[in-house]
Design a protein around this motif. Sequence first.
Motif, short mmCIF file in Angstrom:
data_model
loop_
_atom_site.label_atom_id
_atom_site.label_comp_id
_atom_site.label_asym_id
_atom_site.label_seq_id
_atom_site.Cartn_x
_atom_site.Cartn_y
_atom_site.Cartn_z
N GLU A 16 31.35 -23.18 -15.88
CA GLU A 16 30.03 -23.70 -16.25
C GLU A 16 29.01 -23.57 -15.12
N HIS A 17 29.45 -23.62 -13.89
CA HIS A 17 28.52 -23.45 -12.77
C HIS A 17 28.01 -22.01 -12.69
N GLU A 18 28.92 -21.07 -12.91
CA GLU A 18 28.51 -19.67 -12.92
C GLU A 18 27.58 -19.39 -14.10
N ALA A 19 27.89 -19.99 -15.24
CA ALA A 19 27.02 -19.83 -16.41
C ALA A 19 25.62 -20.33 -16.12
N ALA A 20 25.53 -21.47 -15.45
CA ALA A 20 24.22 -22.02 -15.10
C ALA A 20 23.50 -21.09 -14.12
N ASP A 21 24.23 -20.56 -13.14
CA ASP A 21 23.62 -19.64 -12.18
C ASP A 21 23.11 -18.37 -12.86
N LEU A 22 23.74 -17.98 -13.96
CA LEU A 22 23.33 -16.78 -14.70
C LEU A 22 22.16 -17.07 -15.64
N GLY A 23 21.79 -18.34 -15.78
CA GLY A 23 20.69 -18.70 -16.67
C GLY A 23 21.10 -18.81 -18.13
N LEU A 24 22.40 -18.99 -18.38
CA LEU A 24 22.86 -19.13 -19.75
C LEU A 24 22.55 -20.54 -20.26
N PRO A 25 22.41 -20.69 -21.57
CA PRO A 25 22.09 -22.01 -22.10
C PRO A 25 23.23 -23.00 -21.87
N ASP A 26 22.89 -24.29 -21.86
CA ASP A 26 23.89 -25.33 -21.62
C ASP A 26 24.42 -25.90 -22.93
N TYR A 27 24.47 -25.07 -23.96
CA TYR A 27 25.01 -25.49 -25.25
C TYR A 27 25.84 -24.36 -25.83
N ASP A 28 26.72 -24.72 -26.75
CA ASP A 28 27.57 -23.74 -27.42
C ASP A 28 26.83 -23.15 -28.61
N PHE A 29 27.07 -21.88 -28.87
CA PHE A 29 26.46 -21.25 -30.04
C PHE A 29 27.37 -20.14 -30.55
N LEU A 30 27.17 -19.81 -31.80
CA LEU A 30 27.84 -18.66 -32.41
C LEU A 30 26.76 -17.68 -32.84
N LEU A 31 26.99 -16.43 -32.61
CA LEU A 31 26.12 -15.36 -33.09
C LEU A 31 26.81 -14.80 -34.33
N ILE A 32 26.19 -14.94 -35.48
CA ILE A 32 26.83 -14.58 -36.74
C ILE A 32 26.16 -13.35 -37.34
N ASP A 33 26.98 -12.33 -37.57
CA ASP A 33 26.51 -11.08 -38.19
C ASP A 33 25.30 -10.48 -37.47
N ASP A 34 25.14 -10.83 -36.21
CA ASP A 34 24.05 -10.29 -35.38
C ASP A 34 22.68 -10.54 -36.01
N ARG A 35 22.58 -11.61 -36.83
CA ARG A 35 21.31 -11.91 -37.47
C ARG A 35 20.95 -13.38 -37.49
N LEU A 36 21.91 -14.25 -37.08
CA LEU A 36 21.57 -15.66 -36.97
C LEU A 36 22.40 -16.32 -35.89
N VAL A 37 21.85 -17.40 -35.37
CA VAL A 37 22.49 -18.19 -34.32
C VAL A 37 22.82 -19.55 -34.91
N ALA A 38 24.03 -20.01 -34.68
CA ALA A 38 24.40 -21.37 -35.03
C ALA A 38 24.55 -22.13 -33.72
N LYS A 39 23.59 -22.98 -33.42
CA LYS A 39 23.61 -23.78 -32.19
C LYS A 39 24.40 -25.06 -32.48
N MET A 40 25.52 -25.22 -31.79
CA MET A 40 26.40 -26.36 -32.02
C MET A 40 25.78 -27.65 -31.50
N LEU A 41 25.89 -28.69 -32.28
CA LEU A 41 25.33 -30.00 -31.93
C LEU A 41 26.46 -30.98 -31.63
N PHE A 42 26.42 -31.57 -30.43
CA PHE A 42 27.45 -32.49 -29.97
C PHE A 42 26.86 -33.79 -29.43
N PRO A 43 26.16 -34.57 -30.26
CA PRO A 43 25.70 -35.85 -29.74
C PRO A 43 26.91 -36.75 -29.46
N ASP A 44 26.84 -37.51 -28.39
CA ASP A 44 27.96 -38.40 -28.02
C ASP A 44 29.28 -37.64 -27.89
#
Length: 75
Positions: free
Chosen positions: A7-35
Motif C-alpha cells: 500500500e505504501h508503494e501504491a500511494a507513492d505511485l499515485g494509485l487511488p486508496d480504494y479498491d475497484f474493478l474494471l469491467i469489460d474495459d467500459r465501466l469501473v466498479a468502485k468498492m465501498l467499505f464504510p466501517d
Amino acid sequence: DVRVLDEHEAADLGLPDYDFLLIDDRLVAKMLFPDNRFAGAEVITDPGTVARHRAFQNLAREHSIPLNEYRQRSP
C-alpha cells in the motif's frame, strides 16, 4: 492472476486508496467499505474515468508481484 502491491508503494505511485474493478474495459466498479464492511459498489461509466482507472490498473500490474512470490518473501 492474483497479485500484491504494498500500500505504501501504491500511494507513492499515485494509485487511488480504494479498491475497484474494471469491467469489460467500459465501466469501473468502485468498492465501498464504510466501517470496513463491504456495502456495495459505485458503478462509473464516464469514459475519462474508465480510462484513468485502466491506467491505474496497468501501473499497479507493472509494479505488483504474483501472490505466490509475495508469500515466499513474507515471514
